[in-house]
Write an enzyme that holds these catalytic residues in place. Structure first.
Site, mmCIF file in Angstrom:
data_model
loop_
_atom_site.group_PDB
_atom_site.id
_atom_site.type_symbol
_atom_site.label_atom_id
_atom_site.label_comp_id
_atom_site.label_asym_id
_atom_site.label_seq_id
_atom_site.Cartn_x
_atom_site.Cartn_y
_atom_site.Cartn_z
ATOM 1 N N ARG A 141 -4.775 21.120 51.578
ATOM 2 C CA ARG A 141 -6.195 21.003 51.952
ATOM 3 C C ARG A 141 -6.480 21.784 53.233
ATOM 4 O O ARG A 141 -7.479 22.510 53.327
ATOM 5 C CB ARG A 141 -6.564 19.534 52.135
ATOM 6 C CG ARG A 141 -7.985 19.315 52.653
ATOM 7 C CD ARG A 141 -8.286 17.830 52.761
ATOM 8 N NE ARG A 141 -9.609 17.615 53.323
ATOM 9 C CZ ARG A 141 -9.840 17.265 54.581
ATOM 10 N NH1 ARG A 141 -8.813 17.108 55.415
ATOM 11 N NH2 ARG A 141 -11.059 17.072 55.019
ATOM 12 N N ASP A 187 0.076 1.766 26.511
ATOM 13 C CA ASP A 187 1.256 0.922 26.639
ATOM 14 C C ASP A 187 1.860 1.085 28.036
ATOM 15 O O ASP A 187 1.615 2.078 28.731
ATOM 16 C CB ASP A 187 2.294 1.292 25.578
ATOM 17 C CG ASP A 187 1.843 0.916 24.177
ATOM 18 O OD1 ASP A 187 1.086 -0.075 24.054
ATOM 19 O OD2 ASP A 187 2.230 1.613 23.225
ATOM 20 N N GLY A 205 -5.751 4.046 47.634
ATOM 21 C CA GLY A 205 -5.777 3.425 48.947
ATOM 22 C C GLY A 205 -5.686 4.466 50.053
ATOM 23 O O GLY A 205 -5.572 5.665 49.809
ATOM 24 N N SER A 261 -11.488 5.489 41.702
ATOM 25 C CA SER A 261 -12.166 4.714 42.745
ATOM 26 C C SER A 261 -11.328 4.807 44.012
ATOM 27 O O SER A 261 -10.170 4.382 44.031
ATOM 28 C CB SER A 261 -12.334 3.254 42.319
ATOM 29 O OG SER A 261 -12.997 2.515 43.326
ATOM 30 N N HIS A 269 -4.597 -2.402 27.789
ATOM 31 C CA HIS A 269 -3.361 -2.455 27.006
ATOM 32 C C HIS A 269 -3.596 -2.190 25.522
ATOM 33 O O HIS A 269 -2.650 -1.930 24.773
ATOM 34 C CB HIS A 269 -2.677 -3.814 27.183
ATOM 35 C CG HIS A 269 -1.182 -3.734 27.248
ATOM 36 N ND1 HIS A 269 -0.447 -2.823 26.513
ATOM 37 C CD2 HIS A 269 -0.271 -4.433 27.971
ATOM 38 C CE1 HIS A 269 0.827 -2.976 26.755
ATOM 39 N NE2 HIS A 269 0.971 -3.948 27.638
#
Length: 264
Positions: free
Chosen positions: A80, A241, A210, A185, A237
């Site tokens: 970056r 899997d 995070g 998110s 699910h």
């Protein structure tokens, strides 16, 4: 006292007055006659109703499971910095832009995650159409970067900036936030170290990012420091899997720690 078993607590002392009797203290224990005096009613907007309905449906219908992994960001931060040296201020790329490109590359490499449950069949998408969660005063919206796997990093960055601005101004068109194949998110800017996100229907998975934080790590038998982040993949699910989700996360870690792989 108004505390447990009649104990005198701080509240009793601060609210006592000379000559107060036992009968007077009973008023302190009584609940307010009108709850409206102690609370505020906030009208639920149509946007919030839609958000509530979709997320409730997601948690009820989609059997969620979660995979998390610690990933080193040093190479991504260096990439970056190198890219932004040649960019004007308004065109500088963010870590989130790079993570979108990394996730897009993974969705093409592990297409089982780039899928949606449709009852009698699973729809596997050919492109990585990535929704980016944007927090607004009225709730959460998820504008979509369509075909992020086909676009350059600068194109993705410019599109994200435009979509976020539109969302903040209330100018998003329905086709700009409906559909897609995957969601990211990112709550790292709030200092959140890790979290689990609710899947955004009809997607089969959502990635929660995070904050990057400097931590001690062991490399080649020696202790050093590195900027690490925790990424958590929430999977439906019915579509994904456990082994497939783990494969996607391993691929994501590889690409984030070698970000040039997302740009070729």
């Amino acid at each position: 006292g108004t505390g447990p078993h009649g104990r005198i607590i701080k509240y009793d002392v601060e609210n006592a007055s000379p000559g107060m009797t036992k009968n007077d203290t009973s008023k302190l224990r009584a609940a307010p006659a009108d709850p409206s005096e102690q609370s505020t009613l906030i009208p639920v907007s149509s946007t919030r109703k839609v958000i509530a309905s979709r997320l409730q449906q997601s948690m009820q219908d989609a059997p969620h499971f979660y995979l998390n992994m610690d990933i080193e960001l040093n190479a991504l931060l260096a990439a970056r910095k190198s890219i932004n040296v040649a960019q004007p201020d308004e065109a500088k790329v963010t870590i989130n832009d790079l993570l979108i490109k990394c996730a897009a590359a993974c969705l093409i490499k592990v297409p089982e995650v780039n899928s949606s449950w449709e009852g009698d069949h699973i729809r596997q998408w050919h492109h990585a159409d990535i929704a980016v969660a944007v927090a607004l005063d009225g709730g959460l919206v998820t504008p979509i970067v369509w075909q992020a796997d086909q676009k350059s990093l600068t194109a993705v960055s410019g599109e994200v900036k435009e979509l976020v601005q539109k969302a903040q101004d209330g100018r998003l068109k329905r086709e700009e936030f409906s559909g897609g194949s995957f969601t990211i998110s990112n709550l790292g800017m709030f200092g959140i170290s890790s979290f689990t996100a609710v899947i955004n229907p009809p997607h089969g998975a959502i990635l929660a990012i995070g904050a990057g934080r400097e931590m001690p790590v062991v490399k080649d038998g020696a202790i050093t420091t590195a900027t690490m982040m925790t990424a958590t993949l929430s999977c439906d699910h019915r579509v994904v899997d456990g082994a497939v989700g783990a494969k996607w996360m391993a691929e994501f870690k590889t690409i984030v720690e070698n970000p040039m792989l997302a740009l070729i």
